[in-house]
Design an enzyme around this catalytic site. Structure first.
Site, PDB file in Angstrom:
ATOM      1  N   SER A  85      16.164  28.025  54.230  1.00 13.91           N
ATOM      2  CA  SER A  85      16.578  26.743  54.814  1.00 13.91           C
ATOM      3  C   SER A  85      17.741  26.148  54.056  1.00 13.91           C
ATOM      4  O   SER A  85      18.559  25.427  54.622  1.00 13.91           O
ATOM      5  CB  SER A  85      15.452  25.716  54.730  1.00 13.91           C
ATOM      6  OG  SER A  85      14.338  26.131  55.422  1.00 13.91           O
TER       7      SER A  85
ATOM      8  N   HIS B 149      17.960  31.536  60.736  1.00 17.37           N
ATOM      9  CA  HIS B 149      17.127  30.385  60.390  1.00 17.37           C
ATOM     10  C   HIS B 149      16.321  29.914  61.591  1.00 17.37           C
ATOM     11  O   HIS B 149      16.843  29.226  62.479  1.00 17.37           O
ATOM     12  CB  HIS B 149      18.037  29.255  59.850  1.00 17.37           C
ATOM     13  CG  HIS B 149      17.280  28.075  59.333  1.00 17.37           C
ATOM     14  ND1 HIS B 149      17.661  26.776  59.576  1.00 17.37           N
ATOM     15  CD2 HIS B 149      16.157  28.007  58.587  1.00 17.37           C
ATOM     16  CE1 HIS B 149      16.806  25.956  58.995  1.00 17.37           C
ATOM     17  NE2 HIS B 149      15.888  26.666  58.395  1.00 17.37           N
TER      18      HIS B 149
ATOM     19  N   GLU C 142      19.438  29.281  63.986  1.00 19.41           N
ATOM     20  CA  GLU C 142      20.793  29.274  63.432  1.00 19.41           C
ATOM     21  C   GLU C 142      21.067  30.669  62.861  1.00 19.41           C
ATOM     22  O   GLU C 142      20.261  31.180  62.083  1.00 19.41           O
ATOM     23  CB  GLU C 142      20.907  28.207  62.339  1.00 19.41           C
ATOM     24  CG  GLU C 142      20.760  26.798  62.901  1.00 19.41           C
ATOM     25  CD  GLU C 142      20.762  25.711  61.835  1.00 19.41           C
ATOM     26  OE1 GLU C 142      21.352  24.650  62.082  1.00 19.41           O
ATOM     27  OE2 GLU C 142      20.174  25.913  60.757  1.00 19.41           O
TER      28      GLU C 142
ATOM     29  N   ASN D 235      19.821  20.863  59.461  1.00 14.81           N
ATOM     30  CA  ASN D 235      19.335  20.163  58.273  1.00 14.81           C
ATOM     31  C   ASN D 235      20.421  19.319  57.626  1.00 14.81           C
ATOM     32  O   ASN D 235      20.161  18.251  57.097  1.00 14.81           O
ATOM     33  CB  ASN D 235      18.775  21.165  57.253  1.00 14.81           C
ATOM     34  CG  ASN D 235      17.392  21.661  57.642  1.00 14.81           C
ATOM     35  OD1 ASN D 235      16.768  21.099  58.538  1.00 14.81           O
ATOM     36  ND2 ASN D 235      16.925  22.711  57.001  1.00 14.81           N
TER      37      ASN D 235
HETATM   38  N1  NAD Z   1       8.048  25.925  56.568  1.00 15.91           N
HETATM   39  C1  NAD Z   1       9.098  25.519  57.278  1.00 15.91           C
HETATM   40  O1  NAD Z   1       9.054  24.521  58.003  1.00 15.91           O
HETATM   41  C2  NAD Z   1      10.383  26.321  57.209  1.00 15.91           C
HETATM   42  C3  NAD Z   1      11.309  26.201  58.251  1.00 15.91           C
HETATM   43  C4  NAD Z   1      12.456  26.982  58.243  1.00 15.91           C
HETATM   44  C5  NAD Z   1      12.685  27.851  57.197  1.00 15.91           C
HETATM   45  N2  NAD Z   1      11.777  27.937  56.174  1.00 15.91           N
HETATM   46  C6  NAD Z   1      12.067  28.908  55.115  1.00 15.91           C
HETATM   47  O2  NAD Z   1      11.273  30.069  55.349  1.00 15.91           O
HETATM   48  C7  NAD Z   1      10.931  30.687  54.116  1.00 15.91           C
HETATM   49  C8  NAD Z   1       9.417  30.830  54.049  1.00 15.91           C
HETATM   50  O3  NAD Z   1       8.828  29.551  54.131  1.00 15.91           O
HETATM   51  P1  NAD Z   1       7.299  29.358  54.557  1.00 15.91           P
HETATM   52  O4  NAD Z   1       7.125  27.898  54.810  1.00 15.91           O
HETATM   53  O5  NAD Z   1       6.921  30.327  55.603  1.00 15.91           O
HETATM   54  O6  NAD Z   1       6.558  29.741  53.180  1.00 15.91           O
HETATM   55  P2  NAD Z   1       5.033  30.151  52.971  1.00 15.91           P
HETATM   56  O7  NAD Z   1       4.708  29.836  51.561  1.00 15.91           O
HETATM   57  O8  NAD Z   1       4.164  29.614  54.068  1.00 15.91           O
HETATM   58  O9  NAD Z   1       5.035  31.750  53.147  1.00 15.91           O
HETATM   59  C9  NAD Z   1       5.659  32.613  52.245  1.00 15.91           C
HETATM   60  C10 NAD Z   1       4.908  33.932  52.261  1.00 15.91           C
HETATM   61  O10 NAD Z   1       5.632  34.881  51.481  1.00 15.91           O
HETATM   62  C11 NAD Z   1       4.695  35.663  50.799  1.00 15.91           C
HETATM   63  N3  NAD Z   1       5.351  36.271  49.649  1.00 15.91           N
HETATM   64  C12 NAD Z   1       5.631  35.731  48.450  1.00 15.91           C
HETATM   65  N4  NAD Z   1       6.258  36.630  47.657  1.00 15.91           N
HETATM   66  C13 NAD Z   1       6.351  37.785  48.366  1.00 15.91           C
HETATM   67  C14 NAD Z   1       6.877  39.048  48.103  1.00 15.91           C
HETATM   68  N5  NAD Z   1       7.448  39.333  46.925  1.00 15.91           N
HETATM   69  N6  NAD Z   1       6.812  39.990  49.056  1.00 15.91           N
HETATM   70  C15 NAD Z   1       6.230  39.733  50.250  1.00 15.91           C
HETATM   71  N7  NAD Z   1       5.708  38.527  50.562  1.00 15.91           N
HETATM   72  C16 NAD Z   1       5.775  37.573  49.635  1.00 15.91           C
HETATM   73  C17 NAD Z   1       3.579  34.716  50.416  1.00 15.91           C
HETATM   74  O11 NAD Z   1       2.377  35.421  50.168  1.00 15.91           O
HETATM   75  C18 NAD Z   1       3.511  33.833  51.663  1.00 15.91           C
HETATM   76  O12 NAD Z   1       2.572  34.311  52.603  1.00 15.91           O
HETATM   77  C19 NAD Z   1      11.537  29.825  53.026  1.00 15.91           C
HETATM   78  O13 NAD Z   1      12.791  30.349  52.667  1.00 15.91           O
HETATM   79  C20 NAD Z   1      11.696  28.481  53.702  1.00 15.91           C
HETATM   80  O14 NAD Z   1      12.748  27.716  53.134  1.00 15.91           O
HETATM   81  C21 NAD Z   1      10.625  27.207  56.174  1.00 15.91           C
END
Ligand code: NAD
Length: 499
Positions: free
Chosen positions: A122, A143, A155, A193
């Site tokens: 993000s 994104h 995006e 964002n």
């Molecule tokens: N949550 C949101 O609203 C949102 C929206 C858009 C983008 N994002 C982006 O998406 C990405 C993920 O966010 P999220 O909210 O899904 O996080 P999250 O914590 O819900 O999920 C992350 C997952 O990655 C796994 N993980 C960690 N290390 C790992 C590895 N080395 N290999 C494989 N899996 C691994 C974890 O076990 C977890 O299940 C981030 O970069 C975040 O900025 C989040």
């Protein structure tokens, strides 16, 4: 595999976003390989997938057979080696650059040389992630928004290192999945964002400086700004830690004071009050729902003076609820606008306890300035001066509510709440247009599809008028005013609209 298409896609990290992205890809008929860090996390990821598709079955949007087909297309593993045959891999691990670097280094080793690697970050720099790989030309940002199966916007980000065609291929895939891709350059916060968080930060600062209350700002932006939720409700939903993280990333790039996280945000995060996920942020989410305030009793008697927007709106509202009209001397509420509104003389004639609302700026006596930003929206912004008593502000809000309108209170300062928040945001959008990394369609699509705005900021300028925007932004043609987007001034000088 035909040129430009993808048939096997990997997703790394099956948390909130990764599981949603895997579901979207599988729904689109692609073979998906989902990788997690260990067996427990893999089972959690499987749970996300089953729950989300199960919900769709319950709602009648998917058959049980359809659900099985989708889940069958997703192969779950803890072995990065299983990604070897993927032609695209989307990374969705937590938002930490060191972790993303480690994951991309691993992908670089195991995934085919001609495959594209994408990050769902993000706020981190896609360029910084790409540069650390041995195939920077094949790294893009993709994104998705939360929840990925629902949100239409994606995006797609290319960097200065990305090869020709990579971004287009990913955008075509996104489109084929029924989403709307917007193709943009690599700037902190991308489009949605970057624009959204400037506005959210302004709202936090507005609260901090006591310009208006949390509830009044939230109400103003829904009832008057047409947004699906107010800024504090939204920040609590996003998570205040994420808000702080995104703002810090944007501020690090722009060094624009407006992006410097409002101190209240940092204080709440330091205190562990992160919003919905911890039960408390700007709101206490575990508290009992606010009591309904019943509007009993007959509507107030109203005197209307003048024919400007404020008077017309109140005349229409009074007639809609059957409020009696009265002479100035007998009315509970007197609404005065335009040239005829001699507020001092009206106040002299009004009965004791009556409220005078006028469309003037700062009103000297007991009269309150009022602002009705949009003719088809019920909001009335009541402006308070340093001499306004809370009793008269309460009474004014009560009378406005009794006419079926929605009152909010704020300082009687330029732009009240709605305009003070939306014109800097619109100015940011024009600045972005000028910077050349997103076009008007991309900007408007990002804000409508990604953030639920009823219209994009570029379309909004034409509706609201460039003159009004320049007035709110205090544009002075004789002064070099760097805060106002050059393009806004140019369009105004040439008498052009944006669309
Ligand atoms: N949550 C949101 O609203 C949102 C929206 C858009 C983008 N994002 C982006 O998406 C990405 C993920 O966010 P999220 O909210 O899904 O996080 P999250 O914590 O819900 O999920 C992350 C997952 O990655 C796994 N993980 C960690 N290390 C790992 C590895 N080395 N290999 C494989 N899996 C691994 C974890 O076990 C977890 O299940 C981030 O970069 C975040 O900025 C989040």
């Amino acid at each position: 595999m035909s040129e430009g298409s993808f048939s096997r896609v990997g997703v790394v990290g099956l948390g909130t976003m990764g599981a949603g992205i895997a579901e979207v890809l599988a729904r689109g008929g692609l073979a998906v390989v989902g990788v997690e860090i260990n067996q427990d996390a893999l089972e959690r990821g499987r749970g996300h997938l089953e729950k989300s598709t199960g919900r769709a079955v319950k709602r009648g949007r998917l058959t049980e057979d359809g659900q099985r087909e989708i889940l069958d297309r997703i192969r779950l593993t803890t072995d990065f080696g299983d990604l070897a045959e993927c032609d695209l891999v989307v990374e969705a691990v937590p938002e930490r650059l060191d972790l993303k670097h480690r994951v991309f280094a691993e992908l670089d080793k195991v995934v085919r040389d001609d495959a594209i690697l994408a990050t769902n970050t993000s706020s981190l720099s896609v360029t910084a992630i790409a540069a650390a790989t041995s195939r920077p030309a094949k790294v893009v940002g993709v994104h998705f928004f939360n929840p990925a199966p629902v949100m239409k916007l994606v995006e797609v980000i290319g960097t200065v290192l990305t090869e020709d065609g990579a971004v287009d291929r990913v955008a075509a895939l996104v489109k084929g999945l029924g989403k709307t891709p917007v193709v943009i350059g690599d700037r902190a916060g991308f489009v949605a964002n970057r624009l959204l968080f400037g506005y959210l930060n302004d709202a936090a600062r507005m609260l901090e400086t006591k310009h208006a209350s949390r509830d009044d700002i939230d109400t103003a932006m829904t009832a008057g700004g047409g947004l699906p939720m107010g800024p504090f409700t939204l920040m609590d939903l996003i998570g205040l830690d994420t808000c702080l993280e995104v703002l810090e990333a944007i501020y690090a790039e722009t060094r624009d004071r407006r992006h410097a996280p409002a101190p209240v945000l940092r204080e709440l995060v330091t205190a562990g009050l992160l919003g919905r996920k911890t039960g408390r942020g700007f709101y206490a989410h575990d508290a009992a729902a606010a009591e309904e305030t019943a509007q009993d009793g007959p509507p107030p008697s109203v005197a209307i003076v003048g024919d400007e927007a404020l008077s017309r709106a109140f005349a229409a509202a009074a007639s809609a609820v059957g409020a009696p009209t009265a002479k100035i001397e007998n009315a509970d509420l007197i609404v005065a606008s335009g040239e005829e509104a001699d507020v001092a003389s009206i106040e002299g004639r009004a009965k004791k306890g009556a409220v005078v609302l006028s469309d003037g700026g700062l009103t000297g006596g007991g009269a309150l300035a009022a602002h009705k930003p949009e003719k088809d929206r019920p909001l009335v912004e009541i402006g308070l001066t340093p001499v306004t008593t809370s009793a008269s502000a309460d009474r004014a809000a009560e009378l406005v509510a009794a006419l079926g309108l929605t009152p909010v209170r704020c300082r009687a300062r330029r732009g009240y709440i709605v305009d003070a928040l939306r014109f800097p945001y619109i100015n940011d959008a024009v600045t972005m247009l000028d910077a050349g990394y997103a076009d008007a369609d991309a900007i408007d699509a990002a804000m409508t599809l990604g953030c639920g705005y009823p219209a994009g900021p570029i379309a909004e300028i034409d509706r609201l008028g460039i003159g009004r925007a320049l007035d709110q932004l205090e544009y002075d043609p004789d002064e070099a005013n760097s805060a106002v987007a050059d393009r806004l001034r140019e369009q105004w000088d040439l008498g052009l609209t944006f669309r």
